[in-house]
Scaffold this active site. Structure first.
Site, PDB file in Angstrom:
ATOM      1  CB  SER A 128     -25.210 -33.477   1.485  1.00 57.64           C
ATOM      2  OG  SER A 128     -24.206 -33.631   0.702  1.00 57.64           O
ATOM      3  CE  LYS A 182     -24.264 -30.311   3.492  1.00 52.62           C
ATOM      4  NZ  LYS A 182     -23.792 -28.525   2.698  1.00 52.62           N
ATOM      5  CG  HIS A 185     -20.909 -34.238   3.930  1.00 53.52           C
ATOM      6  ND1 HIS A 185     -21.413 -33.304   2.875  1.00 53.52           N
ATOM      7  CD2 HIS A 185     -21.212 -35.644   3.616  1.00 53.52           C
ATOM      8  CE1 HIS A 185     -21.916 -34.083   1.919  1.00 53.52           C
ATOM      9  NE2 HIS A 185     -21.543 -35.389   1.945  1.00 53.52           N
ATOM     10  CG  ASN A 186     -19.979 -29.556   2.906  1.00 51.25           C
ATOM     11  OD1 ASN A 186     -20.252 -30.513   2.737  1.00 51.25           O
ATOM     12  ND2 ASN A 186     -20.199 -28.438   2.228  1.00 51.25           N
ATOM     13  CD  GLU A 189     -18.464 -32.381  -0.963  1.00 54.16           C
ATOM     14  OE1 GLU A 189     -19.376 -31.793  -0.589  1.00 54.16           O
ATOM     15  OE2 GLU A 189     -18.064 -31.402  -2.089  1.00 54.16           O
TER      16      GLU A 189
HETATM   17  P1  NBP Z   1     -27.539 -18.671  -2.921  1.00 53.19           P
HETATM   18  O1  NBP Z   1     -26.687 -19.057  -1.851  1.00 53.19           O
HETATM   19  O2  NBP Z   1     -27.228 -18.546  -4.624  1.00 53.19           O
HETATM   20  O3  NBP Z   1     -28.246 -17.683  -1.807  1.00 53.19           O
HETATM   21  C1  NBP Z   1     -29.492 -17.023  -2.975  1.00 53.19           C
HETATM   22  C2  NBP Z   1     -30.597 -17.074  -2.084  1.00 53.19           C
HETATM   23  O4  NBP Z   1     -30.906 -15.842  -1.428  1.00 53.19           O
HETATM   24  C3  NBP Z   1     -31.762 -15.930  -3.562  1.00 53.19           C
HETATM   25  O5  NBP Z   1     -33.229 -16.892  -3.326  1.00 53.19           O
HETATM   26  C4  NBP Z   1     -31.358 -14.707  -2.790  1.00 53.19           C
HETATM   27  O6  NBP Z   1     -32.837 -14.150  -2.741  1.00 53.19           O
HETATM   28  C5  NBP Z   1     -31.259 -14.516  -1.363  1.00 53.19           C
HETATM   29  N1  NBP Z   1     -31.210 -14.016  -0.841  1.00 53.19           N
HETATM   30  C6  NBP Z   1     -29.589 -12.991  -0.123  1.00 53.19           C
HETATM   31 BR1  NBP Z   1     -28.413 -13.756  -1.596  1.00 53.19          BR
HETATM   32  N2  NBP Z   1     -29.764 -12.439   0.446  1.00 53.19           N
HETATM   33  C7  NBP Z   1     -31.039 -12.325   1.422  1.00 53.19           C
HETATM   34  C8  NBP Z   1     -31.611 -11.410   1.841  1.00 53.19           C
HETATM   35  N3  NBP Z   1     -30.730 -10.068   2.798  1.00 53.19           N
HETATM   36  N4  NBP Z   1     -32.794 -11.191   1.765  1.00 53.19           N
HETATM   37  C9  NBP Z   1     -33.618 -12.109   1.420  1.00 53.19           C
HETATM   38  N5  NBP Z   1     -32.849 -13.282   0.853  1.00 53.19           N
HETATM   39  C10 NBP Z   1     -31.903 -13.229   0.331  1.00 53.19           C
HETATM   40  O7  NBP Z   1     -28.227 -19.842  -3.501  1.00 53.19           O
HETATM   41  P2  NBP Z   1     -28.181 -21.856  -3.126  1.00 53.19           P
HETATM   42  O8  NBP Z   1     -26.993 -22.062  -4.031  1.00 53.19           O
HETATM   43  O9  NBP Z   1     -29.793 -22.117  -3.643  1.00 53.19           O
HETATM   44  O10 NBP Z   1     -27.991 -22.528  -1.650  1.00 53.19           O
HETATM   45  C11 NBP Z   1     -28.978 -21.565  -0.723  1.00 53.19           C
HETATM   46  C12 NBP Z   1     -28.603 -22.180   0.567  1.00 53.19           C
HETATM   47  O11 NBP Z   1     -28.152 -23.894   0.178  1.00 53.19           O
HETATM   48  C13 NBP Z   1     -27.001 -21.624   0.907  1.00 53.19           C
HETATM   49  O12 NBP Z   1     -26.727 -21.340   2.542  1.00 53.19           O
HETATM   50  C14 NBP Z   1     -25.770 -22.673   0.419  1.00 53.19           C
HETATM   51  O13 NBP Z   1     -24.440 -22.722   0.887  1.00 53.19           O
HETATM   52  C15 NBP Z   1     -26.668 -24.112   0.695  1.00 53.19           C
HETATM   53  N6  NBP Z   1     -26.064 -25.150   0.381  1.00 53.19           N
HETATM   54  C16 NBP Z   1     -26.000 -25.033  -1.153  1.00 53.19           C
HETATM   55  C17 NBP Z   1     -25.945 -26.166  -2.241  1.00 53.19           C
HETATM   56  C18 NBP Z   1     -25.708 -26.136  -4.311  1.00 53.19           C
HETATM   57  O14 NBP Z   1     -25.051 -26.992  -4.439  1.00 53.19           O
HETATM   58  N7  NBP Z   1     -26.079 -24.646  -3.851  1.00 53.19           N
HETATM   59  C19 NBP Z   1     -25.629 -27.672  -1.694  1.00 53.19           C
HETATM   60  C20 NBP Z   1     -25.854 -27.483  -0.043  1.00 53.19           C
HETATM   61  C21 NBP Z   1     -26.496 -26.014   0.700  1.00 53.19           C
HETATM   62  P3  NBP Z   1     -33.082 -13.053  -4.838  1.00 53.19           P
HETATM   63  O15 NBP Z   1     -33.359 -13.645  -5.510  1.00 53.19           O
HETATM   64  O16 NBP Z   1     -33.752 -11.654  -4.548  1.00 53.19           O
HETATM   65  O17 NBP Z   1     -31.750 -12.344  -5.276  1.00 53.19           O
END
Ligand code: NBP
Length: 473
Positions: A128, A182, A185-186, A189
């Protein structure tokens, strides 16, 4: 391979986590489905540490020192399954896959069990703090086996946020425990944000304060018991002025709150466990109501209150109602973790959860120190409301809390968070609840039986006959 650890999935979270690892001296292999993002990362941040850019999954896995450790940061759901399958196909027994995405804990349990059969360690971990946290120190909630934590834990503790020198990372419990906490936590939130929104709405509607004036009130509140990241950024958002129109930013944003689903998951699970997390549920439902454009349009002309009751101390009353409702929402969330821990045999240390949420994450707050202390004094505490520090705070706040709920009702401002938290508080403290009547009704129409206050046993009254009471076997 030469890399200490790998990160696959280089969107905001993965990219920043990889940089955080590199900043701490680890050699980090990086990989992404779309290869250009890997190149971009390495080109833009090469000076920050040691990255090993890789193209195919085979290259990525081969670049890691054995036993290998690969962190997945991709979109939760089927994408995660696809990436796990791809990695596992190139790995050997003893290697480790870490899922840092927002997976549903039941998926994590399934994945951990399946990979265990293949000799691969699987750790589902909550992370988080958004992109900023991922880069500079998030709160990290790893599940999985103690064996996996032994080698992974020190790395995660290294890159996590620190409060008073204590890492915001600890082994939560087996299999899906990390993703479970987690999720909660959300959920917490969500309820924090709902309560803040109610406080803002009430002060604005009742006192006619401008967003700018309210920003100052929140800044002031952030110096006391409510001090937290969310209160701090509330002041920022309320104080922000839209450059295009010169109007307060909050007045140009569409008033429909969206959600990605972790709040809903928390409530669904709470229903299954039978834990009344009313604070989180009201927050999820309030977002649903805000987005229900059709019904909001249809209901616009419904009658509102006539006149209003004055509440001269409203600003400080609302501060106290917010604190009291927050105590209730957290108590409920911690109850949910306790119930799940029992159900799944996780042995979660609730005080440790408060400890690792003090920094890095979205709900980070001074307040969590009090929760940690309450569980340190009594690990078996049945409800946080009964711990001396919180029961005293509630005793002090309850008068204001009641005035706020009645003021809100009389002027027609919805405060589902404040109101339901107060109802929960009053429900728990009641000597006798009207549930006795419900039991009578259930016995009347369905012969569902009841217990008595004065005798052991299970009873049924012959409601349609002579109304004699029979003891059931
Ligand atoms: P996203 O959730 O937007 O995911 C994008 C990534 O997933 C890219 O690297 C994309 O590759 C890859 N991807 C996908 Br979509 N489908 C795929 C597949 N079939 N095979 C391989 N790669 C694949 O990214 P994020 O916002 O950085 O979040 C990442 C994780 O962390 C998520 O599970 C999210 O819930 C969690 N999270 C996010 C936050 C936040 O604040 N954003 C906070 C805490 C946790 P590509 O570049 O080739 O499309």
């Amino acid at each position: 391979g030469t890399a200490d650890i790998g990160v696959t999935g280089l969107a905001v979270m993965g990219r920043n986590l990889a940089r955080n690892l590199a900043h701490h001296g680890y050699v980090v292999a990086v990989h992404n489905r779309t290869e250009s993002k890997t190149q971009e990362l390495v080109e833009n941040h090469a000076g920050e540490g040691a990255f090993v850019a890789t193209g195919t999954t085979a290259e990525f896995v081969a670049s890691l020192t054995k036993p290998r450790k690969a962190i997945i940061m991709v979109k939760a759901g089927p994408s995660t399954d696809a990436v796990i399958e791809d990695l596992a196909a190139h790995m050997e027994p003893g290697d480790m896959i870490v899922d840092g995405g927002n997976a549903l804990f039941t998926d994590t349990r399934r994945r951990e069990a399946a990979l265990k059969e293949r000799g691969i360690l699987f750790v589902g971990t909550g992370i988080s703090g958004g992109e900023e946290g991922a880069l500079n120190g998030p709160s990290i909630m790893p599940g999985g086996s103690p064996e996996a934590y032994k080698s992974l834990g020190p790395i995660l503790e290294d890159i996590s946020a620190k409060v008073d020198g204590v890492p915001c990372c600890t082994h939560v419990g087996a299999d899906g425990a990390g993703h479970f906490v987690k999720m909660v936590h959300n959920g917490i939130e969500y309820s924090d944000m709902q309560l803040i929104a109610e406080a803002y709405d009430l002060l604005r509607q009742a006192l006619g304060r401008s967003p700018g004036e309210l920003a100052e009130i929140f800044t002031e509140w952030n110096r006391g018991d409510l001090e937290s990241y969310l209160i701090e950024i509330t002041a920022e958002v309320l104080g922000h002025v839209d450059a295009k129109t010169g109007r307060p930013f909050v007045d140009v944003v569409a008033d429909r709150a969206e959600q990605k689903g972790t709040g809903r998951w928390t409530v669904q699970n709470a229903l299954e466990l039978g834990v009344p997390v009313t604070g989180i549920a009201e927050a999820v439902f309030a977002r649903g109501l805000s987005g229900d454009v059709t019904r909001r349009q249809a209901a616009r002309d419904l009658e509102g209150p006539i006149g209003s009751a004055p509440n001269y101390s409203l600003v400080d009353d609302v501060r106290q109602a917010l604190l009291a409702s927050k105590i209730v929402a957290y108590a409920q969330g911690f109850d949910q973790m306790a119930a799940a821990s029992k159900e799944f045999g996780w042995n979660i240390n609730l005080g440790d959860m408060a400890t690792i949420w003090r920094g890095g994450c979205i709900i980070r707050a001074r307040f969590l120190d009090r929760i940690r202390d309450a569980y340190a004094k009594d690990p078996g505490l049945p409800t946080l409301l009964a711990s001396p520090s919180f029961s005293e705070a509630l005793a002090e706040a309850q008068g204001a809390w009641r005035r706020v709920v009645s003021t809100a009702a009389s002027i027609g401002v919805p405060t589902p968070g404040f109101s339901s938290a107060l109802a929960y508080y009053d429900g728990l403290r009641r000597d006798r609840l009207p549930a006795a009547l419900i039991q009578g009704l259930r016995d009347f129409f369905g012969a569902h039986t009841y217990h008595r206050v004065d005798r052991e046993g299970v009873y049924h009254t012959d409601w349609s006959g002579d109304r004699a009471e029979h003891q059931e076997k």
